[in-house]
Design a protein around this motif. Structure first.
Motif, PDB file in Angstrom:
ATOM      1  N   ASP A   1       0.837  -1.194   0.000  1.00 60.52           N
ATOM      2  CA  ASP A   1       0.000   0.000   0.000  1.00 60.52           C
ATOM      3  C   ASP A   1       0.874   1.246   0.000  1.00 60.52           C
ATOM      4  O   ASP A   1       1.837   1.361   0.751  1.00 60.52           O
ATOM      5  CB  ASP A   1      -0.912   0.012   1.236  1.00 60.52           C
TER       6      ASP A   1
ATOM      7  N   GLY B   1      -2.418   2.725  -6.633  1.00 62.31           N
ATOM      8  CA  GLY B   1      -2.781   2.402  -5.259  1.00 62.31           C
ATOM      9  C   GLY B   1      -1.696   1.701  -4.484  1.00 62.31           C
ATOM     10  O   GLY B   1      -1.677   1.731  -3.260  1.00 62.31           O
TER      11      GLY B   1
ATOM     12  N   GLU C   1     -13.576   0.501   4.399  1.00 60.19           N
ATOM     13  CA  GLU C   1     -13.141  -0.438   3.376  1.00 60.19           C
ATOM     14  C   GLU C   1     -14.244  -0.749   2.373  1.00 60.19           C
ATOM     15  O   GLU C   1     -13.973  -0.974   1.186  1.00 60.19           O
ATOM     16  CB  GLU C   1     -12.618  -1.717   4.031  1.00 60.19           C
TER      17      GLU C   1
ATOM     18  N   THR D   1     -12.257   1.146  -0.731  1.00 63.13           N
ATOM     19  CA  THR D   1     -11.206   0.237  -1.178  1.00 63.13           C
ATOM     20  C   THR D   1     -11.780  -0.710  -2.223  1.00 63.13           C
ATOM     21  O   THR D   1     -13.002  -0.775  -2.439  1.00 63.13           O
ATOM     22  CB  THR D   1     -10.628  -0.608  -0.021  1.00 63.13           C
TER      23      THR D   1
END
Length: 296
Positions: free
Chosen positions: A22, A142, A238, A242
């Motif tokens: 990440d 990302g 999330e 995400t």
């Protein structure tokens, strides 16, 4: 040169490489009127504004306008609010500890250098600007190669130590040292590593009774209640911000089945996981935590 099998292929997708992690150095842009509130940072974050103007409000920077070519730091545990006064572009660096910084100089500044009474944004020097502009093109992704990220972290730390005075750096160092030795810092950095209060207390070397007492005095609420709130915040974030599948999120947070996860979301958020994910398209939603001023 490369020891990952994925790199042997022509035009390999680096995001699928096992070394991809990440991205802690993030480039982002936002339109005028973007508004973001961070109730409590769970990482240190340096915000480098490349274009535009943003109004920042925090304990350290109360009602300060951040102009293009300036940067500030918000430490773990701090609260801040950002409002984009114009269209903005930024690079942000998120990190847990200043491990890439020169330890000797860090301690010298922390002990011997008195910071200004009123903190002010620092100017992005030409060397730092070159680093930021040269890096932002591949920071849109990302994830980034772990080795490259380590190099970029070290390079950024070198630039800060090389081109800024002790007095200027004191605003960063004193802000960091205020939190890094605290119980609050321990909690914020480790709460997602444990599942129970007993595990949390053991990780910190406390008895459960002592840990509960200290926690309540610092955070002003019971530890279990606080952990449940963080769990709900993590799930909601999330789902909305995400690319993890609903199944991945479900099992990551310890649910035995998708039906249990769905019932949890309906009870706590009023919607199923699938509908919560669709909510991200609505303009009323806040931007994700790391979207504007998050970790390099």
């Amino acid at each position: 040169m490369y020891d990952s099998p994925a790199c042997e292929a022509v035009n390999a997708d680096c995001l699928k490489c096992p070394k991809a992690v990440d991205n802690l150095i993030l480039y982002a842009s936002h339109s005028r009127g973007f508004h973001f509130i961070m109730p409590k940072c769970d990482n240190n974050i340096i915000m480098f504004l490349l274009k535009g103007e943003a109004l920042v409000n925090s304990e350290e920077y109360a009602g300060v306008t951040l102009h293009a070519g300036e940067f500030i730091l918000q430490a773990v545990g701090s609260k801040y609010e950002v409002l984009a006064m114009t269209d903005v572009e930024c690079v942000c660096y998120r990190f847990s500890q200043p491990e890439s910084f020169c330890e000797g100089r860090f301690q010298h500044i922390a002990k011997d250098v008195v910071p200004p009474l009123i903190f002010f944004p620092l100017k992005i020097c030409s060397e730092l600007n070159f680093f930021l502009e040269a890096s932002k093109s591949y920071l849109v992704e990302g994830k980034i190669c772990r080795e490259l990220l380590q190099f970029k972290q070290k390079e950024l730390a070198f630039i800060l130590w090389r081109y800024y005075s002790d007095y200027e750096l004191s605003m960063l160092v004193h802000t960091l040292s205020k939190y890094t030795d605290s119980f609050q810092y321990f909690v914020l950095k480790n709460h997602d590593k444990v599942k129970t209060v007993e595990e949390f207390a053991e990780l910190g070397g406390y008895t459960v009774t002592t840990f509960r007492r200290i926690f309540t005095s610092v955070f002003h609420q019971p530890v279990y209640e606080w952990m449940q709130e963080r769990r709900k915040e993590g799930i909601l974030y999330e789902l909305r911000h995400t690319n993890f599948t609903i199944s991945e999120i479900c099992y990551k947070y310890g649910f035995e089945s998708l039906s249990h996860f769905s019932n949890f979301c309906k009870k706590n958020f009023g919607l199923s996981p699938r509908n919560l994910r669709k909510e991200v398209e609505k303009p009323s939603l806040s931007a994700p935590q790391d979207s504007m001023f998050l970790s390099v």
